[in-house]
Design an enzyme around this catalytic site. Structure first.
Site, PDB file in Angstrom:
ATOM      1  N   ASP A   3       0.850  -1.203   0.000  1.00 62.67           N
ATOM      2  CA  ASP A   3       0.000   0.000   0.000  1.00 62.67           C
ATOM      3  C   ASP A   3       0.882   1.249   0.000  1.00 62.67           C
ATOM      4  O   ASP A   3       2.043   1.214  -0.451  1.00 62.67           O
ATOM      5  CB  ASP A   3      -0.981  -0.060   1.189  1.00 62.67           C
ATOM      6  CG  ASP A   3      -2.277   0.694   0.923  1.00 62.67           C
ATOM      7  OD1 ASP A   3      -2.293   1.934   1.073  1.00 62.67           O
ATOM      8  OD2 ASP A   3      -3.282   0.053   0.564  1.00 62.67           O
ATOM      9  N   ASP A   4       0.356   2.335   0.517  1.00 61.60           N
ATOM     10  CA  ASP A   4       1.012   3.643   0.492  1.00 61.60           C
ATOM     11  C   ASP A   4       2.426   3.576   1.121  1.00 61.60           C
ATOM     12  O   ASP A   4       2.698   2.718   1.954  1.00 61.60           O
ATOM     13  CB  ASP A   4       0.133   4.627   1.285  1.00 61.60           C
ATOM     14  CG  ASP A   4       0.373   6.074   0.895  1.00 61.60           C
ATOM     15  OD1 ASP A   4       1.334   6.350   0.168  1.00 61.60           O
ATOM     16  OD2 ASP A   4      -0.421   6.923   1.339  1.00 61.60           O
ATOM     17  N   LYS A  43      -3.769  -0.744  -6.779  1.00 63.57           N
ATOM     18  CA  LYS A  43      -4.804  -0.053  -5.990  1.00 63.57           C
ATOM     19  C   LYS A  43      -4.595   1.436  -6.226  1.00 63.57           C
ATOM     20  O   LYS A  43      -3.482   1.946  -6.081  1.00 63.57           O
ATOM     21  CB  LYS A  43      -4.653  -0.404  -4.507  1.00 63.57           C
ATOM     22  CG  LYS A  43      -5.550   0.419  -3.600  1.00 63.57           C
ATOM     23  CD  LYS A  43      -5.453  -0.065  -2.152  1.00 63.57           C
ATOM     24  CE  LYS A  43      -6.115   0.897  -1.189  1.00 63.57           C
ATOM     25  NZ  LYS A  43      -5.981   0.447   0.214  1.00 63.57           N
ATOM     26  N   ASP A  97      -5.751   5.242  -5.388  1.00 73.15           N
ATOM     27  CA  ASP A  97      -6.405   6.044  -4.349  1.00 73.15           C
ATOM     28  C   ASP A  97      -6.840   7.407  -4.889  1.00 73.15           C
ATOM     29  O   ASP A  97      -6.611   7.725  -6.054  1.00 73.15           O
ATOM     30  CB  ASP A  97      -5.424   6.185  -3.164  1.00 73.15           C
ATOM     31  CG  ASP A  97      -6.127   6.173  -1.821  1.00 73.15           C
ATOM     32  OD1 ASP A  97      -7.320   6.487  -1.767  1.00 73.15           O
ATOM     33  OD2 ASP A  97      -5.453   5.862  -0.812  1.00 73.15           O
ATOM     34  N   GLU A 136     -11.908   5.159  -4.663  1.00 75.25           N
ATOM     35  CA  GLU A 136     -12.352   6.558  -4.520  1.00 75.25           C
ATOM     36  C   GLU A 136     -13.385   6.668  -3.406  1.00 75.25           C
ATOM     37  O   GLU A 136     -14.133   7.637  -3.335  1.00 75.25           O
ATOM     38  CB  GLU A 136     -12.759   7.179  -5.854  1.00 75.25           C
ATOM     39  CG  GLU A 136     -13.940   6.554  -6.588  1.00 75.25           C
ATOM     40  CD  GLU A 136     -15.284   7.033  -6.096  1.00 75.25           C
ATOM     41  OE1 GLU A 136     -15.764   6.444  -5.100  1.00 75.25           O
ATOM     42  OE2 GLU A 136     -15.881   7.949  -6.693  1.00 75.25           O
ATOM     43  N   ASP A 161     -17.225   7.886  -3.215  1.00 75.65           N
ATOM     44  CA  ASP A 161     -17.629   9.291  -3.329  1.00 75.65           C
ATOM     45  C   ASP A 161     -18.637   9.556  -4.445  1.00 75.65           C
ATOM     46  O   ASP A 161     -19.598  10.281  -4.265  1.00 75.65           O
ATOM     47  CB  ASP A 161     -16.400  10.182  -3.579  1.00 75.65           C
ATOM     48  CG  ASP A 161     -15.679  10.507  -2.277  1.00 75.65           C
ATOM     49  OD1 ASP A 161     -16.065   9.941  -1.236  1.00 75.65           O
ATOM     50  OD2 ASP A 161     -14.739  11.322  -2.318  1.00 75.65           O
ATOM     51  N   MET A 162     -18.371   8.980  -5.604  1.00 80.64           N
ATOM     52  CA  MET A 162     -19.269   9.247  -6.740  1.00 80.64           C
ATOM     53  C   MET A 162     -19.982   7.979  -7.187  1.00 80.64           C
ATOM     54  O   MET A 162     -20.175   7.758  -8.383  1.00 80.64           O
ATOM     55  CB  MET A 162     -18.485   9.872  -7.897  1.00 80.64           C
ATOM     56  CG  MET A 162     -18.211  11.337  -7.646  1.00 80.64           C
ATOM     57  SD  MET A 162     -17.839  12.208  -9.167  1.00 80.64           S
ATOM     58  CE  MET A 162     -19.384  12.133 -10.034  1.00 80.64           C
ATOM     59  N   ARG A 166     -14.035   0.545  -4.362  1.00 85.35           N
ATOM     60  CA  ARG A 166     -14.403   0.788  -2.963  1.00 85.35           C
ATOM     61  C   ARG A 166     -15.746   1.502  -2.932  1.00 85.35           C
ATOM     62  O   ARG A 166     -15.960   2.466  -3.666  1.00 85.35           O
ATOM     63  CB  ARG A 166     -13.327   1.630  -2.287  1.00 85.35           C
ATOM     64  CG  ARG A 166     -12.096   0.826  -1.851  1.00 85.35           C
ATOM     65  CD  ARG A 166     -12.294   0.235  -0.467  1.00 85.35           C
ATOM     66  NE  ARG A 166     -12.443   1.325   0.479  1.00 85.35           N
ATOM     67  CZ  ARG A 166     -11.419   1.971   1.046  1.00 85.35           C
ATOM     68  NH1 ARG A 166     -10.173   1.606   0.804  1.00 85.35           N
ATOM     69  NH2 ARG A 166     -11.632   2.942   1.898  1.00 85.35           N
ATOM     70  N   ASP A 215     -12.796   4.335   4.817  1.00 89.84           N
ATOM     71  CA  ASP A 215     -11.942   3.296   5.393  1.00 89.84           C
ATOM     72  C   ASP A 215     -12.620   2.544   6.538  1.00 89.84           C
ATOM     73  O   ASP A 215     -13.247   3.148   7.417  1.00 89.84           O
ATOM     74  CB  ASP A 215     -10.645   3.917   5.928  1.00 89.84           C
ATOM     75  CG  ASP A 215      -9.727   4.354   4.806  1.00 89.84           C
ATOM     76  OD1 ASP A 215     -10.203   4.474   3.659  1.00 89.84           O
ATOM     77  OD2 ASP A 215      -8.538   4.587   5.074  1.00 89.84           O
TER      78      ASP A 215
END
Ligand code: GAL
Length: 397
Positions: free
Chosen positions: A83-84, A160, A162, A195, A198-199, A213, A217
């Site tokens: 991940d990040d 992945k 983000d 994302e 969100d949309m 997603r 989180d």
């Protein structure tokens, strides 16, 4: 038939220009994501939920070793996802991403060789913005083609992607650019959209990514987990082979829930056809956690080839019935008591999609026992507070 429809559409379009526009839009959508991946939800491990930014190449290698030695890899947990926080803050002079020298000194290609030698796959993380969420490394916005090529050259199998620091450009604009870049990168790369719902990515994600997603989180507690499960359930109709709703990675084994709560967590993720991405330290996994994540019968529900996401079909206070179709006319049922009280919970055939005159045997997927009793019309079980019962109902003649 298809030709007839195409002709009708072509005739219906007023002028040449419109016809062309329509056709190219269709093929654009079709071709955007055709990587042949995600026939069943992805399974693997990701570093974020347990380690956050505290990652390095040694622990990634050890995790790959542990997935094999615990038997989890054999059960299908194939993706090892970084991940990040894996890269330097600055790109090199040619604009390429650079693995962080202090933590990934051998580079990502060496890591993917290591992981591939174990018949596993390597995943990586980037962001559809200028910086990732940790702000410790660059995002891929404006560098999509270059980064996709870099990932492919390193042997990456999964991305992945983000949504932080996105200059307020819509995800529906930013994400498809990476889809195209990955499709042109010369290697099938699973595309996991992050994302955060969100949309409503369930509405547009299937031509853009292999999973999306649907929520913010997850946190390692019962309320957060159930809230996320509820939000994800809303989009059940949109899941199908090739693209799945993603209610975020598993917290099983991280210590914030009881064993029974983790069993609910894993059961809901399995019936929801959610990605099964382990989020604990598998190098130090307990027997209890291994028994949950390693339950073959529950995994088989998640990986069922029909690919139907279960829904919450009845709620009575804190008692819930979730159900979904499986291949071979079977139905999976989950009875959950999410409040403080135990209760008898009943699955009625007309709620769970079984014809009224069907007689079934019930296989309890956590006790690994098939009922000697047959059930007709309904099945009732006693379910203690914060526990669940999970059955496959199989019609009998
Ligand atoms: C969040 C994402 C997490 C994790 C984190 C890394 O936006 O939802 O799963 O990737 O960023 O900074």
């Amino acid at each position: 038939m298809l030709m007839m429809i195409t002709m009708m559409v072509v005739q219906a379009a007023a002028g040449e220009g419109r016809t062309y526009e329509y056709k190219s839009m269709q093929s654009e959508r079709r071709n955007l994501l055709a990587n042949g991946l995600a026939n069943t939800p992805q399974m693997g491990w990701n570093s974020w939920n347990h380690f956050y930014c505290n990652i390095n190449e040694t622990m990634i290698r050890e995790t790959a070793d542990a997935l094999v030695s615990t038997g989890l890899a054999k059960l299908g947990y194939k993706y090892v996802n970084i991940d990040d926080c894996w890269a330097e803050l600055n790109r090199d002079q040619k604009g390429n991403l650079v693995p962080k020298k202090t933590t990934f000194p051998s580079g990502i290609k060496a890591l993917s060789d290591y992981v591939h030698n174990k018949a596993l796959k390597l995943g990586i993380y980037s962001d559809a913005g200028s910086l990732t969420c940790s702000k410790t490394m660059p995002g891929s916005l404006g560098h999509e083609e270059q980064d996709a090529k870099t990932f492919a050259s390193w042997g990456i199998d999964y991305l992945k992607y983000d949504n932080c620091n996105n200059n307020e450009i819509k995800p529906t604009v930013r994400y498809p650019i990476m889809t195209k870049a990955l499709m042109n990168a010369g290697r099938p790369i699973f595309f996991s959209l992050c994302e955060w719902g969100d949309m409503h990515p369930a509405l547009w994600g299937s031509t853009v990514g292999n999973s999306w997603r649907t929520t913010n989180d997850i946190k390692d507690n019962f309320d957060s987990m159930m809230q996320i499960a509820d939000m994800n359930e809303y989009y059940a109709e949109y899941a199908r082979p090739g693209g799945w709703n993603d209610p975020d990675m598993l917290e099983v084994g991280n210590g914030g829930m009881t064993k029974d709560e983790y069993i609910i967590h894993f059961s809901i993720w399995a019936i929801s056809k959610a990605p099964l991405i382990i989020g604990c330290d598998v190098r130090d996994i307990s027997k209890e956690t291994l028994n949950i994540l390693g339950n073959r019968e529950v995994i088989a529900v998640n990986q069922d080839r029909l690919g139907v996401q279960a829904k919450k079909v009845r709620t009575e206070g804190d008692f819930e019935v979730w159900a979904g179709s499986l291949s071979r006319y079977r139905v999976v049922v989950l009875l959950v008591s999410r409040g403080p009280e135990p209760g008898p919970i009943t699955a009625h055939w007309d709620d769970i999609g079984l014809p009224p005159n069907t007689t079934v045997v019930a296989r309890d997927l956590w006790l690994h026992k098939t009922s000697s009793q047959r059930f007709a019309g309904k099945l009732t079980a006693t379910v203690a507070s914060h526990t669940c019962k999970m059955f496959i109902l199989k019609p009998v003649a």
